[in-house]
Every structure is written in C-alpha cells, then in structure tokens.
Design a protein around this motif. Structure first.
Motif, PDB file in Angstrom:
ATOM      1  N   LEU A   1      40.346 116.574  64.553  1.00 30.94           N
ATOM      2  CA  LEU A   1      39.423 116.455  63.431  1.00 30.94           C
ATOM      3  C   LEU A   1      39.696 115.150  62.712  1.00 30.94           C
ATOM      4  O   LEU A   1      40.853 114.748  62.546  1.00 30.94           O
ATOM      5  N   ASP A   2      38.631 114.484  62.294  1.00 34.67           N
ATOM      6  CA  ASP A   2      38.749 113.262  61.504  1.00 34.67           C
ATOM      7  C   ASP A   2      38.430 113.549  60.043  1.00 34.67           C
ATOM      8  O   ASP A   2      37.496 114.304  59.737  1.00 34.67           O
ATOM      9  N   PHE A   3      39.195 112.923  59.159  1.00 37.64           N
ATOM     10  CA  PHE A   3      38.923 112.952  57.730  1.00 37.64           C
ATOM     11  C   PHE A   3      38.627 111.534  57.259  1.00 37.64           C
ATOM     12  O   PHE A   3      39.183 110.563  57.778  1.00 37.64           O
ATOM     13  N   ALA A   4      37.779 111.433  56.258  1.00 39.76           N
ATOM     14  CA  ALA A   4      37.565 110.139  55.614  1.00 39.76           C
ATOM     15  C   ALA A   4      38.730 109.844  54.682  1.00 39.76           C
ATOM     16  O   ALA A   4      39.403 110.753  54.188  1.00 39.76           O
ATOM     17  N   TYR A   5      38.962 108.569  54.441  1.00 37.32           N
ATOM     18  CA  TYR A   5      39.897 108.193  53.395  1.00 37.32           C
ATOM     19  C   TYR A   5      39.272 108.495  52.036  1.00 37.32           C
ATOM     20  O   TYR A   5      38.062 108.709  51.921  1.00 37.32           O
ATOM     21  N   TYR A   6      40.106 108.518  51.016  1.00 40.17           N
ATOM     22  CA  TYR A   6      39.621 108.627  49.638  1.00 40.17           C
ATOM     23  C   TYR A   6      39.439 107.200  49.117  1.00 40.17           C
ATOM     24  O   TYR A   6      40.286 106.333  49.367  1.00 40.17           O
TER      25      TYR A   6
ATOM     26  N   ASP B   1      36.732  98.333  40.464  1.00 42.03           N
ATOM     27  CA  ASP B   1      37.392  98.459  39.167  1.00 42.03           C
ATOM     28  C   ASP B   1      38.519  99.486  39.181  1.00 42.03           C
ATOM     29  O   ASP B   1      39.159  99.716  38.154  1.00 42.03           O
ATOM     30  N   GLY B   2      38.729 100.123  40.334  1.00 39.31           N
ATOM     31  CA  GLY B   2      39.802 101.101  40.442  1.00 39.31           C
ATOM     32  C   GLY B   2      39.399 102.517  40.102  1.00 39.31           C
ATOM     33  O   GLY B   2      40.257 103.402  40.041  1.00 39.31           O
ATOM     34  N   THR B   3      38.108 102.770  39.886  1.00 39.19           N
ATOM     35  CA  THR B   3      37.628 104.108  39.557  1.00 39.19           C
ATOM     36  C   THR B   3      37.443 104.927  40.830  1.00 39.19           C
ATOM     37  O   THR B   3      36.779 104.476  41.776  1.00 39.19           O
ATOM     38  N   PHE B   4      38.024 106.119  40.853  1.00 40.65           N
ATOM     39  CA  PHE B   4      37.916 106.976  42.028  1.00 40.65           C
ATOM     40  C   PHE B   4      36.469 107.379  42.275  1.00 40.65           C
ATOM     41  O   PHE B   4      35.741 107.754  41.355  1.00 40.65           O
ATOM     42  N   LEU B   5      36.055 107.320  43.548  1.00 42.56           N
ATOM     43  CA  LEU B   5      34.694 107.658  43.940  1.00 42.56           C
ATOM     44  C   LEU B   5      34.731 108.975  44.716  1.00 42.56           C
ATOM     45  O   LEU B   5      35.025 108.999  45.907  1.00 42.56           O
TER      46      LEU B   5
ATOM     47  N   ILE C   1      40.594 101.777  49.564  1.00 46.71           N
ATOM     48  CA  ILE C   1      41.253 103.070  49.678  1.00 46.71           C
ATOM     49  C   ILE C   1      41.968 103.411  48.377  1.00 46.71           C
ATOM     50  O   ILE C   1      42.659 102.575  47.795  1.00 46.71           O
ATOM     51  N   GLU C   2      41.778 104.651  47.922  1.00 41.09           N
ATOM     52  CA  GLU C   2      42.466 105.143  46.725  1.00 41.09           C
ATOM     53  C   GLU C   2      43.838 105.645  47.173  1.00 41.09           C
ATOM     54  O   GLU C   2      43.958 106.686  47.810  1.00 41.09           O
TER      55      GLU C   2
END
Length: 270
Positions: free
Chosen positions: A146-151, A156-160, A209-210
């Motif tokens: 299974l593949d997961f996406a990165y976070y 600006d450093g705001t989590f998406l 990447i977060e």
C-alpha cells in the motif's frame, strides 16, 4: 480481422488498467449484439452498467480470496482517505485485512496525535489473482502493499490537511538538494520505471513535506506497524530518509529500477 484486433486491444488495455474491465467489455459486447444495439451511446451505457456491476461484485467477492477494499469515503470507521475516486473506479484499492487494519490504525494514531489530521492512501492492489501486475508498480501484486501520500505544508509552513502536490498523489517529486545522497546518479537503465517527469514538475504547487507529521507516521510504522501488523519494509528515497533523520532498518531504498519514492511512502507486510 481488424475488428477482432481492435476489440482484443481494448480488452487488453481494460484488463491491465482495472483487472476486471476486459471481462465487463466482453459481456457488454455480447449483450449489445444480442440486443441489436448499433449506436455508440447505447453500447457505452451497456458497458458502464456491466463494469459498474462487475466492480460491485468484486467488492463482495474479493474477501473470499483474502482481499478487502479500502473505503472510498473517509469516516470514523474508515479513517484513511483514498486520494482520488479514480483508484476505486479502477479497482486499485484492495489489500489484505492485515494491511487494512494497519492503515486504519495509522490514520487513527495520526488523528489522535495531531487532531483532525487526514492520512491519504494511494495505490493498493487489484481484487484478485496473486501476481497480477498493478502497473506501473513492480510489487503491488499480492494485496500486501500500500502507498501513502506524504503530509504537506505550504510555502508559509501551514499544514495542508489531506492535500497532495499532484491530483493523484504521484509524480510530484521532492528534489534532492546539492550534496544529498543520490544512489542512482550516473545510471542509464533502459528497463526502468524510475521516471523523473521533469516537464511536469513546474506544474505542481510548491508544497513541501510537513516533517513533524511525516516523521511521526514513519515512526509509528516502524514500531507499532512492525510489532502489531508484521510490517516488513518501507520504501522512501535516501535523501528524504536522511533529511527526516530516519535510521530504522525497515526503511529502505527500493532500487534504481523501481519508481521514485519521494512522492509517496510504500509499505508492505509479511
């Protein structure tokens, strides 16, 4: 002869793309001929009905063969979000029950540690037949991958939350910086799926990447994932492994003939 070849090519393409689409096409072709249908819209409607029925049937029958579908709708019970409906429409969302439980547990952990965080799943496996290739992947053929996406975060450093750089989660690569480890530098393999897609890269948003969430997810996988679910390997690119400070031996390089893994995280269980 031309008509036979035309139908054979369509059956081959649909089978490679969806595993069951070729069969649905043959059934639709036979039904159209039996009903005397000649117009394309009518034939297309019959095919879509056949394909939709086959897809529904696959979701009901696949558990008999040891595979279950990841839900296409994220909910409290099915926490991972499949990145695009296209994965479910193409029957690329099937895994073994152990992998499904691992995915649910990872998503639940991330939601607990970072409230509201959505974990995004990408390609899994087809519903039937061990060894049937899920192109362009080299190993998604037994329900255990299974593949997961990165976070991701914005400039600006705001989590998406729930976002990926590309619409399908693939091919938007994290480019290595000067001095990073480049295990495939200088190689010119002619038989490879390690495509760079340089022309596409400027089209994707400048997300990064977060690190906090990505490191936490990989940390959970190399601990709970290993001890509770039998996780065997995680593939990410060496330059990302080094940048994230990962030293666990379960995190490995996939090799130079396989696709790049700085756009997604690949996991597999024993």
């Amino acid at each position: 002869m031309f008509r036979f070849a035309f139908h054979a090519v369509i059956v081959l393409i649909l089978t490679l793309l969806t595993q069951i689409g070729g069969i649905a096409y043959l059934v639709a072709l036979a039904a159209s001929r039996a009903c005397g249908l000649r117009r394309f819209p009518a034939k297309l409607t019959i095919f879509l009905l056949c394909y939709g029925s086959a897809t529904l049937a696959a979701s009901l029958v696949a558990p008999i063969f040891g595979r279950v579908p990841l839900s296409c709708v994220a909910s409290a019970a099915d926490r991972p979000m499949v990145r695009s409906p296209i994965y479910c429409l193409l029957n690329r969302n099937y895994v073994t029950p152990d992998v499904r439980d691992l995915a649910n547990a990872l998503a639940a952990h991330m939601d607990k540690e970072f409230p509201g965080t959505v974990t995004v799943a990408l390609d899994a496996n087809f519903p039937f037949v061990r060894g049937f290739p899920l192109l362009p992947h080299l190993s998604h053929a037994d329900g255990k991958k299974l593949d997961f996406a990165y976070y991701y975060k914005d400039v600006d450093g705001t989590f998406l939350n729930g976002a990926t750089r590309s619409p399908i989660g693939y091919f938007a690569f994290e480019q290595p910086a000067s001095g990073d480890e480049l295990p495939c530098q200088g190689r010119n393999d002619w038989l490879t799926t390690r495509w760079n897609f340089d022309a596409l890269q400027p089209l994707f948003p400048a997300y990064r990447i977060e690190e906090q969430r990505t490191s936490a997810a990989i940390g959970w996988l190399t601990n709970e994932g290993v001890t509770r679910f039998g996780l065997q390997k995680i593939f990410i690119e060496p330059h990302l492994k080094n940048a994230l400070g990962i030293t666990d031996s379960h995190v490995r390089f996939q090799g130079c003939r396989a696709a790049r893994h700085d756009d997604h995280i690949h996991i597999q269980v024993e």
